[in-house]
Design an enzyme around this catalytic site. Structure first.
Site, mmCIF file in Angstrom:
data_model
loop_
_atom_site.group_PDB
_atom_site.id
_atom_site.type_symbol
_atom_site.label_atom_id
_atom_site.label_comp_id
_atom_site.label_asym_id
_atom_site.label_seq_id
_atom_site.Cartn_x
_atom_site.Cartn_y
_atom_site.Cartn_z
ATOM 1 N N ASP A 12 52.963 32.026 47.213
ATOM 2 C CA ASP A 12 52.325 33.326 46.994
ATOM 3 C C ASP A 12 53.256 34.291 45.712
ATOM 4 O O ASP A 12 52.759 35.003 45.439
ATOM 5 C CB ASP A 12 51.936 34.399 47.775
ATOM 6 C CG ASP A 12 51.624 33.693 49.044
ATOM 7 O OD1 ASP A 12 50.413 32.979 48.362
ATOM 8 O OD2 ASP A 12 51.425 34.011 49.922
ATOM 9 N N LYS A 15 51.470 30.714 41.614
ATOM 10 C CA LYS A 15 51.189 29.657 40.289
ATOM 11 C C LYS A 15 49.565 29.271 40.316
ATOM 12 O O LYS A 15 49.090 28.802 39.069
ATOM 13 C CB LYS A 15 51.381 28.632 41.342
ATOM 14 C CG LYS A 15 53.454 28.498 42.349
ATOM 15 C CD LYS A 15 53.211 27.306 43.244
ATOM 16 C CE LYS A 15 52.311 27.781 44.140
ATOM 17 N NZ LYS A 15 52.865 29.051 45.259
ATOM 18 N N GLY A 39 46.819 29.611 49.180
ATOM 19 C CA GLY A 39 45.150 30.290 49.034
ATOM 20 C C GLY A 39 46.259 30.331 47.606
ATOM 21 O O GLY A 39 47.169 31.631 47.051
ATOM 22 N N HIS A 40 45.306 30.243 46.358
ATOM 23 C CA HIS A 40 46.322 30.199 44.907
ATOM 24 C C HIS A 40 44.756 31.138 44.020
ATOM 25 O O HIS A 40 43.550 30.327 43.864
ATOM 26 C CB HIS A 40 46.013 28.920 43.649
ATOM 27 C CG HIS A 40 46.803 27.911 44.592
ATOM 28 N ND1 HIS A 40 47.288 26.974 44.240
ATOM 29 C CD2 HIS A 40 47.997 28.374 45.765
ATOM 30 C CE1 HIS A 40 48.799 26.746 44.912
ATOM 31 N NE2 HIS A 40 48.937 27.271 45.794
ATOM 32 N N GLN A 224 52.598 25.905 47.870
ATOM 33 C CA GLN A 224 53.541 26.509 48.739
ATOM 34 C C GLN A 224 54.597 27.146 47.856
ATOM 35 O O GLN A 224 54.624 27.117 46.576
ATOM 36 C CB GLN A 224 53.752 25.451 50.071
ATOM 37 C CG GLN A 224 53.385 26.107 51.159
ATOM 38 C CD GLN A 224 51.278 24.476 50.600
ATOM 39 O OE1 GLN A 224 52.097 23.805 50.536
ATOM 40 N NE2 GLN A 224 50.786 24.954 51.406
HETATM 41 P P1 GDP Z 1 49.786 31.665 45.031
HETATM 42 O O1 GDP Z 1 49.220 30.779 46.118
HETATM 43 O O2 GDP Z 1 51.506 31.529 44.051
HETATM 44 O O3 GDP Z 1 48.374 31.081 43.270
HETATM 45 O O4 GDP Z 1 49.346 32.641 44.857
HETATM 46 P P2 GDP Z 1 48.525 33.650 45.034
HETATM 47 O O5 GDP Z 1 46.807 33.119 44.450
HETATM 48 O O6 GDP Z 1 47.952 33.783 46.670
HETATM 49 O O7 GDP Z 1 49.381 35.521 44.600
HETATM 50 C C1 GDP Z 1 49.022 36.180 44.157
HETATM 51 C C2 GDP Z 1 48.764 37.139 43.687
HETATM 52 O O8 GDP Z 1 49.582 37.643 42.808
HETATM 53 C C3 GDP Z 1 47.386 37.159 43.763
HETATM 54 O O9 GDP Z 1 46.128 38.345 43.350
HETATM 55 C C4 GDP Z 1 47.213 37.006 42.201
HETATM 56 O O10 GDP Z 1 46.393 37.769 41.074
HETATM 57 C C5 GDP Z 1 48.228 38.153 41.436
HETATM 58 N N1 GDP Z 1 49.252 38.311 40.387
HETATM 59 C C6 GDP Z 1 49.026 37.088 39.745
HETATM 60 N N2 GDP Z 1 50.098 37.557 38.738
HETATM 61 C C7 GDP Z 1 50.277 39.453 38.599
HETATM 62 C C8 GDP Z 1 51.515 39.873 37.811
HETATM 63 O O11 GDP Z 1 52.288 39.737 36.975
HETATM 64 N N3 GDP Z 1 50.947 41.204 38.626
HETATM 65 C C9 GDP Z 1 49.737 41.589 39.938
HETATM 66 N N4 GDP Z 1 49.873 43.021 39.989
HETATM 67 N N5 GDP Z 1 49.584 40.757 40.221
HETATM 68 C C10 GDP Z 1 50.175 39.395 40.177
HETATM 69 P P1 IMO Z 2 50.695 29.121 48.449
HETATM 70 O O1 IMO Z 2 49.990 27.526 47.971
HETATM 71 C C1 IMO Z 2 52.687 31.422 51.141
HETATM 72 C C2 IMO Z 2 53.978 29.171 55.373
HETATM 73 C C3 IMO Z 2 52.518 29.812 56.442
HETATM 74 C C4 IMO Z 2 53.997 29.553 58.019
HETATM 75 C C5 IMO Z 2 54.853 28.756 57.341
HETATM 76 C C6 IMO Z 2 53.806 27.163 57.988
HETATM 77 O O2 IMO Z 2 49.619 30.183 48.559
HETATM 78 O O3 IMO Z 2 51.330 29.544 48.149
HETATM 79 P P2 IMO Z 2 51.281 25.891 57.635
HETATM 80 O O4 IMO Z 2 49.718 26.569 58.036
HETATM 81 O O5 IMO Z 2 52.120 25.266 56.636
HETATM 82 O O6 IMO Z 2 51.854 24.537 58.723
HETATM 83 O O7 IMO Z 2 52.281 26.834 57.886
HETATM 84 O O8 IMO Z 2 54.420 28.076 55.220
HETATM 85 N N1 IMO Z 2 52.559 28.904 54.316
HETATM 86 C C7 IMO Z 2 52.315 29.547 52.919
HETATM 87 N N2 IMO Z 2 53.047 30.982 52.641
HETATM 88 N N3 IMO Z 2 51.952 30.664 50.603
HETATM 89 C C8 IMO Z 2 50.987 29.472 50.944
HETATM 90 O O9 IMO Z 2 50.806 28.448 50.109
HETATM 91 C C9 IMO Z 2 51.413 29.057 51.958
HETATM 92 N N4 IMO Z 2 50.988 27.419 52.847
HETATM 93 C C10 IMO Z 2 52.047 27.696 53.937
HETATM 94 O O10 IMO Z 2 52.690 31.019 56.365
HETATM 95 O O11 IMO Z 2 54.908 30.380 57.637
HETATM 96 MG MG MG Z 3 48.854 31.677 47.948
#
Ligand code: GDP
Ligand code: IMO
Ligand code: MG
Length: 424
Positions: A12, A15, A39-40, A224
């Protein structure tokens, strides 16, 4: 320029946002690991997309998208993803290629994931319950695995599902006293998956190598984060694939040397979802401040993310094992308003200081963070587009992080939108 984008923390990191930005100058975006546990998020003006299996490049109408062999495909989630984009007039026909070698996550995997987590009680991993662990176990075990290519031959699949479901139902009954699942209903679902997904399913390794020889630029998207890597992360509190950049070649059949730059993504603080050691965790009002301002709730499960200070020991480790060339630092805006900020520069374990991370979860749980404290800033930075226009304390903060991790910070996030990004 071929980039590979990977998370440097526990997932998270943002990416999705970085891949979406870099996709503008790429012909092809490839997802190569993880599954619907990811979840991206991509935010484009008023639209917010949460992508689970589709590459983050898919929201750009001309980008070719590849879901490679290393991805664990939950067909229901993938079909929903394709349909959700179609509702917004983003069409994937003729530009989405799914590997016939990718493994398929089916109902019994999700059921097993849930039952096992429930039975573990306080010792659970805190998985996303997306069936990832059980599907990977079947992949490694081989005898009971289903791959995308199996959806092509429905007669053969029917027989295979009967055998697998019989085996799984014995486990459900014996270990968990749980209801069986029906093989015929699962087969009906698979027929639908086959109808909808077979038109996209090809040999993606061949496709990628042809694209490379045609001179196409390719962006590889990791899911991840490096610290969740099955082999190099904080086992057993990890995911089931190699989610550091080490997973890229195996996950798509393209050698790592094809990549010109490995770009690591980190937040200016740390988050973690699920169980496991987290030396800089702030289970207090600081953590809550970050959670509120950064909207730190899971994109996939909605769970509140655990929040804490930036951990340079952990990020440096991810950079070292992943041969990372440069970094994107996101969420600088989230720290606005805190009087003092902390950066973890070392761990103290059993009275000894170390700057090298340990992926041994028991040892890591004994680590206390050694911090450096720097001053914060109050100004709203969400509209800043030039590094020199950031408050001096924010500039110094980024430069200090850069020094600690030993790699250039080439992108800085000051908000979730594409345009809220500073390039250096
Ligand atoms: P990912 O799994 O690595 O793609 O990240 P996620 O989407 O799960 O979580 C990142 C969150 O941070 C999302 O809600 C993005 O919209 C938000 N985000 C990304 N970059 C920034 C930033 O520079 N500032 C803020 N406030 N939010 C950001
Ligand atoms: P993105 O791509 C954050 C974590 C779960 C748990 C562990 C194992 O959005 O960054 P799983 O369901 O893979 O067997 O869970 O890994 N986990 C993540 N945490 N972002 C993710 O993906 C994750 N994918 C798995 O919360 O701790
Ligand atoms: Mg994510």
């Amino acid at each position: 320029m071929n980039y590979c984008v990977v998370g440097l923390q526990w997932g998270d990191e943002g990416k999705g946002k970085i891949v979406d930005i870099l996709a503008e100058n790429s012909d092809i975006v490839v997802r190569y690991n993880g599954g619907a546990n990811a979840g991206h998020t991509v935010v484009v003006a008023d639209s917010r997309f949460a992508l689970h299996i589709l590459p983050s490049g898919s929201v750009r109408p001309n980008t070719i998208c590849v879901i490679a062999n290393g991805v664990l495909i939950d067909p229901e989630v993938l079909i929903k993803g394709i349909e959700t984009l179609a509702e917004k007039n983003i069409i994937l026909k003729d530009r989405l290629f799914i590997s016939e070698n990718a493994h398929v996550v089916l109902d019994y995997h999700k059921k097993e994931d849930k039952l096992r987590e429930e039975s573990l009680g306080k010792n659970k991993i805190g998985t996303t319950i997306r069936g990832i662990g059980p599907c990977c176990a079947d992949k490694v075990g081989r005898s009971y695995a289903v791959r995308m290519a199996d959806l092509k031959n429905l007669e053969k699949l029917k027989a295979k599902l009967n055998t697998i479901v019989e085996y799984k139902n014995k486990i459900f009954a014996a270990l968990y006293n749980a209801e069986p699942i029906a093989a015929d209903r699962l087969f009906e679902k698979c027929k639908n998956y086959s109808d909808k997904l077979m038109p996209f399913t090809v040999d993606t390794t061949k496709f990628l190598h042809k694209s490379i020889s045609d001179g196409k630029s390719i962006l590889f998207e990791g899911a991840q984060g490096s610290l969740l890597d099955l082999d190099h992360g904080t086992f057993p509190f990890v995911t089931s694939s190699n989610s550091s950049s080490l997973g890229m070649p195996a996950g798509c059949g393209v050698p790592a040397k094809t990549v010109d730059k490995f770009l690591g993504v980190a937040k200016v603080y740390t988050t973690r979802v699920g169980a496991g050691p987290f030396p800089t965790e702030q289970d207090n009002e600081i953590g809550q401040y970050i959670r509120d301002r950064g909207n730190e709730y899971g994109t996939t499960t909605g769970r509140p993310r655990r929040c804490g200070w930036f951990d340079a020991v952990a990020v440096s480790y991810a950079i070292t094992i992943g041969a990372i060339d440069c970094a994107a630092l996101l969420h600088l805006d989230t720290l606005t308003g805190l009087k003092e900020l902390k950066l973890c520069k070392a761990y103290r374990i059993n009275g000894k200081e170390t700057t090298f991370f340990t992926a041994n979860a028991d040892k890591l749980s004994q680590a206390s963070a050694v911090y450096e404290t720097v001053p914060g800033w109050d100004e709203d930075i969400t509209h800043v587009s030039d590094f020199n226009d950031l408050p001096l304390n924010a500039q110094d903060f980024v430069c200090r992080v850069e020094e600690m991790i030993g790699k250039p910070v080439t992108m800085i996030g000051v908000g979730p939108e594409r345009k809220q990004t500073i390039f250096r």
